[in-house]
Design a protein around this motif. Structure first.
Motif, PDB file in Angstrom:
ATOM      1  N   SER A   1       0.847  -1.175   0.000  1.00 29.05           N
ATOM      2  CA  SER A   1       0.000   0.000   0.000  1.00 29.05           C
ATOM      3  C   SER A   1       0.896   1.243   0.000  1.00 29.05           C
ATOM      4  N   LYS A   2       0.279   2.421   0.025  1.00 32.61           N
ATOM      5  CA  LYS A   2       1.077   3.649   0.008  1.00 32.61           C
ATOM      6  C   LYS A   2       1.947   3.787   1.252  1.00 32.61           C
ATOM      7  N   SER A   3       1.507   3.216   2.363  1.00 34.43           N
ATOM      8  CA  SER A   3       2.220   3.420   3.632  1.00 34.43           C
ATOM      9  C   SER A   3       2.938   2.182   4.156  1.00 34.43           C
ATOM     10  N   TYR A   4       2.565   0.983   3.646  1.00 36.62           N
ATOM     11  CA  TYR A   4       3.087  -0.236   4.252  1.00 36.62           C
ATOM     12  C   TYR A   4       3.491  -1.290   3.223  1.00 36.62           C
ATOM     13  N   TYR A   5       4.458  -2.123   3.635  1.00 36.78           N
ATOM     14  CA  TYR A   5       4.710  -3.408   2.980  1.00 36.78           C
ATOM     15  C   TYR A   5       4.040  -4.474   3.843  1.00 36.78           C
ATOM     16  N   SER A   6       3.424  -5.459   3.223  1.00 37.34           N
ATOM     17  CA  SER A   6       2.723  -6.484   3.991  1.00 37.34           C
ATOM     18  C   SER A   6       3.167  -7.872   3.541  1.00 37.34           C
ATOM     19  N   PHE A   7       3.329  -8.773   4.517  1.00 36.89           N
ATOM     20  CA  PHE A   7       3.796 -10.129   4.238  1.00 36.89           C
ATOM     21  C   PHE A   7       2.996 -11.134   5.061  1.00 36.89           C
ATOM     22  N   PHE A   8       2.493 -12.175   4.417  1.00 33.06           N
ATOM     23  CA  PHE A   8       1.894 -13.290   5.151  1.00 33.06           C
ATOM     24  C   PHE A   8       3.013 -14.258   5.530  1.00 33.06           C
ATOM     25  N   ASP A   9       3.009 -14.679   6.784  1.00 29.67           N
ATOM     26  CA  ASP A   9       3.982 -15.644   7.307  1.00 29.67           C
ATOM     27  C   ASP A   9       3.259 -16.983   7.427  1.00 29.67           C
ATOM     28  N   ASN A  10       3.384 -17.798   6.371  1.00 27.38           N
ATOM     29  CA  ASN A  10       2.619 -19.048   6.329  1.00 27.38           C
ATOM     30  C   ASN A  10       3.091 -20.057   7.382  1.00 27.38           C
ATOM     31  N   PRO A  11       2.182 -20.878   7.888  1.00 28.45           N
ATOM     32  CA  PRO A  11       2.522 -21.825   8.966  1.00 28.45           C
ATOM     33  C   PRO A  11       3.164 -23.105   8.443  1.00 28.45           C
ATOM     34  N   TYR A  12       4.476 -23.132   8.433  1.00 32.19           N
ATOM     35  CA  TYR A  12       5.203 -24.332   8.017  1.00 32.19           C
ATOM     36  C   TYR A  12       5.623 -25.153   9.236  1.00 32.19           C
ATOM     37  N   GLY A  13       5.590 -26.457   9.091  1.00 35.22           N
ATOM     38  CA  GLY A  13       6.040 -27.342  10.153  1.00 35.22           C
ATOM     39  C   GLY A  13       7.491 -27.739   9.979  1.00 35.22           C
ATOM     40  N   GLU A  14       7.934 -28.735  10.740  1.00 32.56           N
ATOM     41  CA  GLU A  14       9.314 -29.193  10.669  1.00 32.56           C
ATOM     42  C   GLU A  14       9.588 -29.866   9.323  1.00 32.56           C
TER      43      GLU A  14
ATOM     44  N   SER B   1       7.871   4.441   5.803  1.00 35.95           N
ATOM     45  CA  SER B   1       8.625   5.590   6.311  1.00 35.95           C
ATOM     46  C   SER B   1       9.456   5.200   7.528  1.00 35.95           C
ATOM     47  N   LYS B   2      10.552   5.898   7.734  1.00 40.44           N
ATOM     48  CA  LYS B   2      11.429   5.628   8.868  1.00 40.44           C
ATOM     49  C   LYS B   2      10.801   6.150  10.157  1.00 40.44           C
ATOM     50  N   GLY B   3      11.227   5.560  11.262  1.00 42.16           N
ATOM     51  CA  GLY B   3      10.761   6.022  12.557  1.00 42.16           C
ATOM     52  C   GLY B   3       9.522   5.315  13.068  1.00 42.16           C
ATOM     53  N   GLN B   4       8.968   4.422  12.283  1.00 43.53           N
ATOM     54  CA  GLN B   4       7.801   3.658  12.715  1.00 43.53           C
ATOM     55  C   GLN B   4       8.170   2.186  12.857  1.00 43.53           C
ATOM     56  N   ASP B   5       7.656   1.576  13.892  1.00 47.31           N
ATOM     57  CA  ASP B   5       7.958   0.166  14.136  1.00 47.31           C
ATOM     58  C   ASP B   5       7.036  -0.742  13.323  1.00 47.31           C
ATOM     59  N   PRO B   6       7.548  -1.870  12.870  1.00 51.76           N
ATOM     60  CA  PRO B   6       6.686  -2.844  12.183  1.00 51.76           C
ATOM     61  C   PRO B   6       5.691  -3.464  13.155  1.00 51.76           C
ATOM     62  N   VAL B   7       4.609  -3.973  12.600  1.00 49.70           N
ATOM     63  CA  VAL B   7       3.548  -4.580  13.397  1.00 49.70           C
ATOM     64  C   VAL B   7       3.336  -6.014  12.908  1.00 49.70           C
ATOM     65  N   THR B   8       3.198  -6.942  13.834  1.00 51.04           N
ATOM     66  CA  THR B   8       2.884  -8.331  13.504  1.00 51.04           C
ATOM     67  C   THR B   8       1.569  -8.706  14.165  1.00 51.04           C
ATOM     68  N   VAL B   9       0.647  -9.225  13.357  1.00 53.06           N
ATOM     69  CA  VAL B   9      -0.656  -9.645  13.877  1.00 53.06           C
ATOM     70  C   VAL B   9      -0.861 -11.112  13.543  1.00 53.06           C
ATOM     71  N   GLU B  10      -1.793 -11.757  14.253  1.00 56.82           N
ATOM     72  CA  GLU B  10      -2.096 -13.161  14.016  1.00 56.82           C
ATOM     73  C   GLU B  10      -3.570 -13.330  13.662  1.00 56.82           C
ATOM     74  N   LEU B  11      -3.832 -14.189  12.671  1.00 59.83           N
ATOM     75  CA  LEU B  11      -5.197 -14.609  12.422  1.00 59.83           C
ATOM     76  C   LEU B  11      -5.625 -15.540  13.544  1.00 59.83           C
ATOM     77  N   ASP B  12      -6.923 -15.803  13.642  1.00 58.99           N
ATOM     78  CA  ASP B  12      -7.390 -16.681  14.725  1.00 58.99           C
ATOM     79  C   ASP B  12      -7.414 -18.148  14.319  1.00 58.99           C
ATOM     80  N   HIS B  13      -6.816 -18.457  13.139  1.00 52.01           N
ATOM     81  CA  HIS B  13      -6.754 -19.847  12.699  1.00 52.01           C
ATOM     82  C   HIS B  13      -5.593 -20.007  11.719  1.00 52.01           C
ATOM     83  N   SER B  14      -5.413 -21.211  11.239  1.00 55.47           N
ATOM     84  CA  SER B  14      -4.312 -21.519  10.331  1.00 55.47           C
ATOM     85  C   SER B  14      -4.775 -21.319   8.887  1.00 55.47           C
ATOM     86  N   TYR B  15      -4.051 -20.484   8.156  1.00 56.85           N
ATOM     87  CA  TYR B  15      -4.404 -20.125   6.777  1.00 56.85           C
ATOM     88  C   TYR B  15      -3.131 -20.106   5.955  1.00 56.85           C
ATOM     89  N   PHE B  16      -3.205 -20.634   4.718  1.00 61.21           N
ATOM     90  CA  PHE B  16      -2.034 -20.630   3.844  1.00 61.21           C
ATOM     91  C   PHE B  16      -2.279 -19.669   2.686  1.00 61.21           C
TER      92      PHE B  16
END
Length: 273
Positions: free
Chosen positions: A1-14, A47-62
């Motif tokens: 988006s104009k203000s953010y980069y966004s990445f899904f962190d998929n749930p991989y196992g061993e 932009s610089k000076g802002q911390d990244p944010v990590t959120v979690e879905l309430d279930h497992s999604y790929f």
């Protein structure tokens, strides 16, 4: 988006890396999906000076594919992705902690006849970045099996996808659709028998013309050759306004791109395509 980069962190196992390192398995053969692990989304400010944010879905999604242009509205971030619901017990055994990465997609080709191939669905994920919470994660058009989301650069709410079927039936894509993510309205165009569709590449029209040209490969399994179809975004449901028939087939791929001649990195000594 104009203000953010966004990445899904998929749930991989061993993973059994040793079998890969000694050449017994390919990378996709050792990968596992963690069915009980919550999926994370990382939101990184541009932009610089802002911390990244990590959120979690309430279930497992790929997440398979994430749209290129995310929207920001009312202080919230709207992400659109195609993916699998890993809590769907029809395709992912909930009695187990993990499942093979490719599952029914593995082997020489996916077998759609047994109803075991998980459908790829379009989801809207709304994130309140300030509060660091997920507001919602839901299907845009429930039951519509689609893939390869792309957008027009000046109309991010207009999503173009290859469509396979309705009612959660997983099949190869044989049509194209356009979904307005604000109104949820959908237009469709279906290819002829034995023709299969791919990703749509919107190319903005020039000289002040409204809309975009929509480029996509069509594979004709009957004739065994590929056609480059061109649709007009201003009259989408009417189908191609031009077809460029190749003399051979193009191996099935996932993504494409378009560059005007002035943007091309190809040597001037080579013929223009």
């Amino acid at each position: 988006s104009k203000s953010y980069y966004s990445f899904f962190d998929n749930p991989y196992g061993e993973m059994d890396n040793m079998r890969y390192l000694i050449g017994l398995k390919a990378p996709t053969q050792i990968m596992q999906l963690a069915l009980r692990q919550l999926t994370k989304v990382h939101v990184v400010p541009r932009s610089k000076g802002q911390d990244p944010v990590t959120v979690e879905l309430d279930h497992s999604y790929f997440c398979i594919h994430l749209n290129g242009l995310s929207e920001e509205k009312d202080g919230k971030l709207y992400l659109y992705s195609t993916g699998w619901d890993l809590t769907d017990e029809r395709f992912f055994p909930q009695s187990q902690d993990s499942a093979p990465f490719l599952g029914a997609w593995g082997g020489a080709y996916p077998d759609f006849t047994r109803g075991k191939v998980p459908p790829s669905l379009l989801y809207e994920t709304v994130i309140d970045v300030e509060k660091g919470t997920v507001v919602s994660h839901e299907e845009v058009r429930p039951g519509i099996v689609i893939e390869f989301p792309t957008q027009e650069e000046d109309k991010p709410n207009m999503m173009y996808l290859a469509i396979a079927a309705e009612e959660y039936t997983s099949l190869p894509s044989s049509g194209l659709c356009r979904i307005n993510t604000e109104t949820r309205e959908m237009e469709t165009w279906w290819a002829d028998n034995k023709q299969f569709t791919h990703e749509v590449i919107p190319v903005k029209k020039q000289n002040g013309q409204p809309g975009s040209w929509l480029l996509t490969p069509l594979y004709d399994a009957g004739k065994r050759h590929t056609t480059i179809a061109i649709l007009d975004s201003e009259d989408f449901s009417s189908g191609p306004v031009c077809r460029l028939n190749l003399k051979h087939h193009v191996t099935y791929g996932l993504h494409g791109s378009f560059a005007r001649q002035s943007q091309s990195v190809v040597s001037d000594s080579l013929p223009a395509l």
